[in-house]
Design an enzyme around this catalytic site. Structure first.
Site, PDB file in Angstrom:
ATOM      1  N   CYS A 105       0.835  -1.198   0.000  1.00 40.20           N
ATOM      2  CA  CYS A 105       0.000   0.000   0.000  1.00 40.20           C
ATOM      3  C   CYS A 105       0.876   1.256   0.000  1.00 40.20           C
ATOM      4  CB  CYS A 105      -0.916  -0.013   1.221  1.00 40.20           C
ATOM      5  SG  CYS A 105       0.005   0.017   2.770  1.00 40.20           S
ATOM      6  N   ALA A 132       3.084   1.538   2.918  1.00 39.63           N
ATOM      7  CA  ALA A 132       4.269   0.666   2.824  1.00 39.63           C
ATOM      8  C   ALA A 132       5.374   1.343   2.012  1.00 39.63           C
ATOM      9  CB  ALA A 132       3.897  -0.675   2.194  1.00 39.63           C
ATOM     10  N   ARG A 140      12.941  -4.947   5.541  1.00 39.06           N
ATOM     11  CA  ARG A 140      13.815  -4.490   4.453  1.00 39.06           C
ATOM     12  C   ARG A 140      15.161  -4.116   5.077  1.00 39.06           C
ATOM     13  NH1 ARG A 140      13.911   0.804   1.921  1.00 39.06           N
ATOM     14  NH2 ARG A 140      14.112   0.812  -0.347  1.00 39.06           N
TER      15      ARG A 140
HETATM   16 FE1  CFM Z   1      13.398   1.431  -6.172  1.00 42.32          FE
HETATM   17 FE2  CFM Z   1      11.592   0.414  -4.728  1.00 42.32          FE
HETATM   18 FE3  CFM Z   1      14.182  -0.121  -4.386  1.00 42.32          FE
HETATM   19 FE4  CFM Z   1      12.914  -0.943  -6.619  1.00 42.32          FE
HETATM   20 FE5  CFM Z   1      12.285  -3.155  -5.337  1.00 42.32          FE
HETATM   21 FE6  CFM Z   1      10.903  -1.893  -3.429  1.00 42.32          FE
HETATM   22 FE7  CFM Z   1      13.513  -2.363  -3.024  1.00 42.32          FE
HETATM   23 MO1  CFM Z   1      11.806  -4.342  -3.050  1.00 42.32          MO
HETATM   24  S1  CFM Z   1      11.509   0.596  -6.837  1.00 42.32           S
HETATM   25  S2  CFM Z   1      14.854  -0.195  -6.410  1.00 42.32           S
HETATM   26  S3  CFM Z   1      12.538  -2.844  -7.536  1.00 42.32           S
HETATM   27  S4  CFM Z   1      13.092   1.644  -4.014  1.00 42.32           S
HETATM   28  S5  CFM Z   1      10.349  -3.553  -4.626  1.00 42.32           S
HETATM   29  S6  CFM Z   1       9.782  -0.037  -3.520  1.00 42.32           S
HETATM   30  S7  CFM Z   1      11.905  -2.492  -1.655  1.00 42.32           S
HETATM   31  S8  CFM Z   1      13.778  -4.120  -4.169  1.00 42.32           S
HETATM   32  S9  CFM Z   1      15.240  -1.023  -2.749  1.00 42.32           S
END
Ligand code: CFM
Length: 465
Positions: A46, A49, A80
């Site tokens: 969401c 999140a 994370r």
């Molecule tokens: Fe950008 Fe992200 Fe990230 Fe991402 Fe991701 Fe993510 Fe991530 Mo998981 S768009 S690169 S592809 S900030 S989904 S919301 S948490 S890996 S560090």
């Protein structure tokens, strides 16, 4: 008939699937960034999140306070691995703990009390970030006003993020809220003691499993100062002065372009887009950044030295990985970053998906995969099972939610979100990435699974076969 058998009852899903091929004029016309179809067991997060978990959460010395039910605070905390020099933000999470009576009578008093208590318990914190949730938005609590009162009371910035979960179609909207709120409330609220003509911000890196340590020293080695990271391993005080950097270097374009655009409009700060994963990309990132400051010569020296260090290892893994076919499912941009890395290792991306990618993300994916590649927006678990069974990739790169689906189907898996070992950024990270893929593919367990496991009678595997 639906493209995927499992979608027989949700025909709307077909619009979210595209197989790259002729007659498409090079355009990826997949449906994306739209509300999830009712009945689709989406894996999306969401708005809260995306704001609390992705953009605000990594700020190391802020009290991360959820204004809402305790579950919202718990499930956005600690999953994370955006690690930092201080582990305050990972060790603790805070919540106003809204219960039924607060919903009936309002939670503003409780929120103010929570801020004061949290600040008393942790006076070392440099500010308080309050995240709104569906519950507190629906009852109309004025968190912004509480933040204003609390700022005066505790003498530190108390920042309210209007990131109630239902606000957007996915966590992507939360990135936007996070960018805008930090920009409006913190950026430019202090001036640094020293100013440097060779200063940059790194935007859109969150120091997943220590990514920053793979590339920060390289930027520094070419003579650049990093004012702030947005928001990996960053301090509140660094966010306040980030307007003084001469250039914004954007790594995750999906989650941090907003703040770059706002800084350009208000302070005239230019920005460049880079990718800090992969040998070619990392080299280009250093080159492009250095070129802005006239430090090309220094950059070439660093690139030559660092690439020479890792190439023998990359060559070793390239021989073992070449020819392997991969299906990628990431939140957004990583689905278009990984195909380039895989290509450097002689591997092929035969399918790619994102949870919340926008049209520009899909266009980039489209341009990086071969004809015949399977592209799908926001796949659910039955779809993923069917894809893994029919596409038969050698390797699946995705996240924790999908890991066990892959394991159960006997498909080698690498976690592209939070990494197996990591970090994966920079030159040295590329070696870690290659090694983790090799480990996944060469693990002897897959042979045992294939020899010994029996499919469930009448199960999906039989049906698809
Ligand atoms: Fe950008 Fe992200 Fe990230 Fe991402 Fe991701 Fe993510 Fe991530 Mo998981 S768009 S690169 S592809 S900030 S989904 S919301 S948490 S890996 S560090």
């Amino acid at each position: 008939m639906a493209v995927l058998k499992c979608d027989a009852t949700i025909p709307e899903r077909d619009k979210h699937i595209l197989i790259k091929g002729e007659g498409q004029d090079g355009k990826c016309s997949i449906a994306c960034n739209s509300a999830t179809t009712p009945g689709d067991m989406t894996e999306r997060g969401c708005t809260y999140a995306g704001c609390r978990g992705v953009v605000g959460g990594p700020v190391q010395d802020a009290i991360q306070l959820t204004h809402g039910p305790i579950g919202c605070a718990f499930f956005s905390w600690g999953y994370r691995p955006h690690i930092a020099d201080s582990d305050f933000h990972m060790k603790y999470t805070f919540v106003s703990d809204m219960d039924e009576s607060n919903v009936v009578f309002g939670g503003e008093k409780k929120l103010l009390q929570s801020i004061i208590e949290a600040n008393e318990a942790f006076p070392e914190a440099k500010g308080v970030f309050i995240y709104n949730t569906c519950t507190t938005a629906l009852i109309g609590d004025d968190g912004k006003d509480v933040a204003k009162i609390a700022t005066e009371k505790i003498g530190k910035p108390v920042v309210f993020f209007p990131c109630e979960g239902f606000r957007g179609v996915s966590q992507s909207a939360g990135h936007h809220v996070g960018n805008e709120t930090i920009f409006k409330n913190l950026v430019g609220t202090a001036e640094p003691e020293e100013d440097s003509a060779y200063s940059i911000n790194i935007l859109g890196d969150y120091n997943i499993k220590g990514d920053l340590r793979t590339f920060e020293p390289l930027f520094e080695a070419i003579g650049l100062n990093i004012v702030a990271r947005f928001t990996g391993n960053v301090k509140v005080d660094e966010l306040k002065v980030m307007h003084r950097a001469k250039l914004n270097v954007i790594h995750c374009a999906r989650s941090a372009t907003y703040v770059a655009d706002m800084m350009e409009a208000k302070y005239g700060t230019p920005s460049i887009n880079v990718t800090l994963w992969g040998i070619e990309n990392m080299s280009k990132a250093l080159r492009d950044t250095a070129a802005f400051f006239g430090l090309e010569h220094e950059a070439e020296k660093v690139i030559k030295r660092e690439v020479a260090k890792v190439m023998p290892k990359i060559e070793f893994y390239r021989k073992r990985l070449a020819g392997k076919k991969v299906f990628i499912y990431q939140g957004g941009p990583r689905a278009w970053h990984w195909p380039e890395l895989l290509e450097e290792l002689g591997m092929e991306t035969i399918g790619a998906a994102t949870t919340f990618g926008h049209a520009d993300d899909y266009q980039k994916i489209y341009e990086k995969v071969n004809d015949g590649a399977f592209i799908i927006d926001n796949p659910n678990v039955p779809e993923l099972e069917e894809i893994l069974l029919t596409l038969k990739p050698d390797l699946f790169i995705s996240g924790n939610k999908e890991k066990y689906v892959a394991y159960k189907l006997g498909v080698p898996f690498v976690n592209g979100h939070t990494y197996e070992t990591g970090p994966y950024a920079g030159f040295s990270g590329m070696v870690n990435f290659a090694r983790d893929m090799d480990k996944a593919l060469s693990a002897p367990v897959w042979k045992l699974v294939k020899d010994m496991a029996q499919p469930v009678p009448g199960g999906l595997e039989e049906e698809v076969a």
